[in-house]
Structures are given as C-alpha cells and as structure tokens.
Design an enzyme around this catalytic site. Structure first.
Site, PDB file in Angstrom:
ATOM      1  N   GLU A  52       5.869  -3.599   4.234  1.00 31.64           N
ATOM      2  CA  GLU A  52       7.736  -4.316   5.400  1.00 31.64           C
ATOM      3  C   GLU A  52       7.474  -5.328   5.642  1.00 31.64           C
ATOM      4  O   GLU A  52       8.334  -6.082   6.363  1.00 31.64           O
ATOM      5  CB  GLU A  52       8.752  -3.068   5.697  1.00 31.64           C
ATOM      6  N   ASP A 110      -8.193   6.233  11.190  1.00 28.51           N
ATOM      7  CA  ASP A 110      -9.552   6.768  11.312  1.00 28.51           C
ATOM      8  C   ASP A 110      -9.663   8.007  10.961  1.00 28.51           C
ATOM      9  O   ASP A 110      -8.500   8.830  10.402  1.00 28.51           O
ATOM     10  CB  ASP A 110      -9.742   8.298  12.802  1.00 28.51           C
TER      11      ASP A 110
END
Length: 534
Positions: A251, A209
């Site tokens: 990851e 956001d």
C-alpha cells in the site's frame, strides 16, 4: 505524512547500498554520551557524501536497553535517550531531501518486560486474557518447580522464568524479553498497526528482527536437537503472517528485509516469494572465511537460492552483532561463529585491513543490494572493551567467556585530537573508545586519498554511475587457483586475489578502481581486488 503509493513500481531496493546506523554509537548531539537522532541529523550530509541510498536504524524505540534496544517497551515512542517522535519525523524528511531513504527495525518475536502488555499480564494472573498474549505455562515437577520444557535459548541460559504466582513465561532471549504468542489475533493486529504507523511517517522499509522465530509449536513439547522437528524456528505459520505484512507494505511502496538464519536454502527462499518479504540478510556470506573456494561457493549458493523466487541477494560483511571485518580477516580463523568468540585472539590488523579493502570491492561488485555497518567505511577494528564496561548480556550469560558484541558497537571517531574523537560535545561516551583511534577519525580520512573512507566513497560513486553494477547477471571467468574473477554486464570485471602470490589480470581496457596499488608489472597483489573495464 507520506501518502500510500498503491501502484508504485520503484524497485530501488534491488541494488541499493544501505548504511546501518546503531544510534547509540553513531553521533551524540546533546552531549550526554549516548548517540541520538540529533547526532544523526547533523551527520546526514556525511552519509549523503558517502553515497548511500538508504539508512537502516537499529531500534530507536522506548527501551530499558537490556539488549541494546531489542527489548522494546513502546513501538510508537522514541526512547528519550535518542530524542522524540517529532525528531524522528524530521530526520526521515531531511534524509529524504538528501536522497536517502529510512528503514526502521521491528522486533516482533518479543517485547520488553516493561511493555504495558507484559506488566498487565503479570498483574492479571494465571488464565487471564492478558497472559494469553504471551506463553505462560505451569511448571513441571512435584510443585511446578521445573520449567515447562527444555527448549534451547538463542543466548546462553534458560528460556523460562518463573513469576511469583508460580507460572513460567517463555523468553528465547533474556528474561527481560518475553516472547509474544503469535497464534493470538491481537498480536498480529498490533504489529500490523505498528507497520502502518511507521509507513505513515514516511519510512521506506522495515527490517524484521529474528524473522524466523515468531511462531511456536503450540504443544510446547520438549525438543532434542537433531531428533525432533524444531519447535520455534521456521514454522509454516510464519508465511501467512508475512503475506499479511506484505499487503500493508505494498500500500505504501514499502520494503522488508528479514533477519532469517536458515541453513536450508529452499526453506530460506520461501520467505522471498513475491507475496512475502522483498529481501533477507545473507548470513552465509557474512560468516564466510577469506578463502576463494568458500567465497565462490557461498556466492553461487546465494544467487541460486534467490533465483527461483526472483529476489535480489543482499551482501554484508559485518553488523552490530558480528566481529568487525578488519579484525576478523586479520585472524587465523577468518570466518565468524558466535560459538567460537573468545578473548585474546591474536590479530594482524594490517593484514585484516588489506583484506577488508579487497572485500569491500568484492561485495560492492556482486549482484543485488549491499549493507554497510557504520564504521566499516572507516576500517574500524573490533575494540577491546574493559571487563567492567561490557554491557552486552551475551557476556554475562556466558559466565564471562564470551566477549559479547560491544566491541563492534563502540562510538565512532569523527575528529582526530578532539575529546572522544568528536563523538559528542560534553560527556564520555557510553562505551570507551580505544586510545589509538586518531588515524581512523573521519576528518583525517577525508583528506587522505588512500584511506578506507576514500575507497568506499569512490567505490559507491562508481557503483552509482557506471553501467553494469547492481542487480543483474554474474559470469565467472577463468582464473588461477585462489583468484576470483567475474564479469558483470557492460564490460565490467571484478578480480580478487586470495592466492599466495601476485595474479595476472585478464585483458582489459583500463582499471576502474583497486583496493591497493597494482604491482609494477600490472599484476594484482595478494589480498587485493580490482574493478576493470574490458
């Protein structure tokens, strides 16, 4: 728990169709009038049948809901109105079993004033380490009675609020949303931990956001629009933040989509470099009027600004902040601008619906990924919420002139003729639904082959099964004025008629799907789109 995928190369996000769920308004499972995770879980088969690749949830975290959940009190807790963390984990797993990924919403610019950090900062007083996590400053004027600077708000009203001990704190949104100090290492560490927390629970991605607002000019100097460099939009320090985030996402094979409102396309593209965000929302398309020249220019500009960094474009017609598409396209001004929203704008819903059907096919034929806001697939119009029921702070902070964003957040109609259209079993929904929504209900549209829902389902089925859609090249074809025609690969062509009369179609083998019937002579009617195999 999801295991990290260090070497995963899955790039599903480059051409995904992602459905936006506003949890309060999607489906109410426990009967208290508020949509919740139980409601979403019960409706997952609906989303699977619709054919979406992923679901993005607007914030479902613990929140006083002053700003629709974008005032987060705890990122590791689901708000009790929506359910529990265990339910969220079940939802993520159940969605994955149906082939649907989950994207969560992170609000890094600010927290709720009920967040533990901010409560501690208020208690600790001026000069404390707790206050260093925010932007606390003494006021100006003889007795510190004036705010520290003249920065403009993202909403109407002031950006500074004074506390009892005389200091002021910065909030670019409401006073209940204090801005975090992103120059503080603890703020960075906390958000990196939150990202890991949700990736560990199996989410596929994160929507960020207000992604361009986090870093602030440390001088907190006054700002004059058009004269001074902007003190809090698009600061260079942001890129280092997002590089560290990208390393974490990599990851886990996770992806980011940033809410980045920037007029400068070169600056915008920097956020999409290969070691930063994967994608960012395309607001120029969302706010573009229903005009062929403007749409073509916006599409060209979007593809051009993404090309140097190799990022896919995103396309969206509407979201939880924006006037619904069928309403916007049925007005004299078919663009969108927060500054021009007003009550009582005349709307031709039949015209807006025809255009929205055509826009759906246009959007789904463009290269990149597509976001569909809940209810767009039903052709829902903007609802007129009674004045005494409006909850959006934008309305109050405008002095009552701005209708606010509640009109696009009204709970969905599932069952025609049922109380509250089957949104929930017991209580009246948190926002009132219009009385004439039976025709929009899911159950009624499911049995109508000409409905908006039928159009979206067939379009998504074709987009997922026919070669040529999704990420890849686009080539414009010769077309009459007011007509957009472009080719994708594998002989796929999209034609959209925004002119004043019927349009001839290019030579083709067969139509694949049209947003409305073709004329008897095979011409494309006004405000209609068609997919062709050539």
């Amino acid at each position: 728990m999801a295991a990290p995928h260090s070497h995963r190369t899955d790039d599903w996000w480059r051409d995904a169709v992602i459905y936006q769920v506003y949890p309060r308004s999607f489906a109410d499972g426990d009967g208290d009038g508020t949509g919740d995770l139980a409601g979403v879980r019960a409706r997952l088969p609906y989303l699977a049948e619709l054919g979406v690749d992923a679901v993005w949830f607007t914030p479902w975290y613990l929140s006083p809901l002053v700003d629709g959940g974008y005032d987060v009190a705890d990122y590791r807790t689901i708000d009790p109105a929506f359910g529990t963390l265990a339910e969220a984990e079940k939802l993520i797993a159940e969605a994955r079993e149906l082939g649907i990924r989950v994207i969560v919403d992170i609000v890094p610019n600010h927290v709720s004033d009920q967040h533990a950090w901010f409560r501690a900062a208020l208690a600790a007083g001026p000069g404390s380490p707790e206050r260093a996590l925010f932007h606390f400053r003494p006021g100006r004027g003889e007795n510190g009675e004036l705010p520290p600077n003249t920065w403009p708000s993202q909403f109407s009203g002031r950006t500074w609020t004074r506390v009892e001990d005389g200091e002021w704190y910065l909030h670019l949104f409401t006073p209940e949303q204090p801005d975090l100090n992103w120059a503080h290492p603890a703020v960075r560490r906390e958000h990196e931990d939150v990202l890991r927390f949700w990736f560990e629970r199996g989410v596929a991605g994160v929507r960020i956001d207000s992604a361009a607002l986090l870093a602030k000019d440390p001088a907190l100097a006054d700002f004059v629009e058009g004269v001074d460099p902007h003190p809090y939009i698009d600061q260079d320090e942001l890129h280092d933040i997002y590089r560290s985030w990208r390393a974490i996402a990599d990851e886990y094979g996770g992806v980011f989509v940033g809410e980045v409102w920037l007029p400068d396309s070169e600056r915008f593209a920097r956020y999409l470099r290969p070691d930063e965000l994967h994608t960012a929302f395309n607001f120029s398309f969302l706010s573009c009027p229903w005009e062929a020249d403007r749409l073509r220019r916006t599409i060209d500009d979007t593809l051009a600004e993404h090309a140097p960094v190799g990022a896919p474009a995103t396309w969206v017609l509407c979201n939880h902040d924006v006037t619904r598409t069928v309403t916007r396209y049925g007005r004299a001004d078919t663009g969108f601008d927060f500054a021009t929203k007003t009550f009582g704008t005349p709307t031709d819903l039949a015209l807006g619906t025809r255009r929205a059907r055509a826009a759906a096919l246009l959007t789904l034929a463009l290269p990149g990924s597509v976001y569909v806001y809940q209810g767009e697939e039903l052709g829902l119009p903007e609802a007129e919420v009674p004045l005494d029921r409006i909850e959006d702070p934008m309305h109050a902070r405008s002095g009552g002139t701005d209708p606010g964003r509640d009109g696009c957040r009204v709970p969905l109609p599932w069952t025609a003729g049922a109380p509250w259209y089957g949104f929930g079993p017991d209580a009246e929904p948190w926002l009132p639904q219009p009385r004439d929504w039976d025709g929009y209900a899911v159950d009624r549209q499911q049995t109508d082959g000409e409905s908006m829902l039928a159009l979206y389902r067939e379009a998504l089925r074709l987009r997922g099964s026919v070669e040529g859609f999704g990420d890849g090249p686009l080539a414009w074809l010769p077309a009459d004025e007011g007509v957009l025609a472009f080719a994708r690969s594998e002989g796929l062509v999209c034609v959209v008629n925004l002119s004043a009369g019927p349009a001839a179609l290019p030579p083709h083998e067969r139509p694949l799907l049209s947003s409305g019937p073709l004329d008897a002579d095979g011409r494309l009617p006004v405000d209609t789109a068609v997919w062709l195999i050539t």
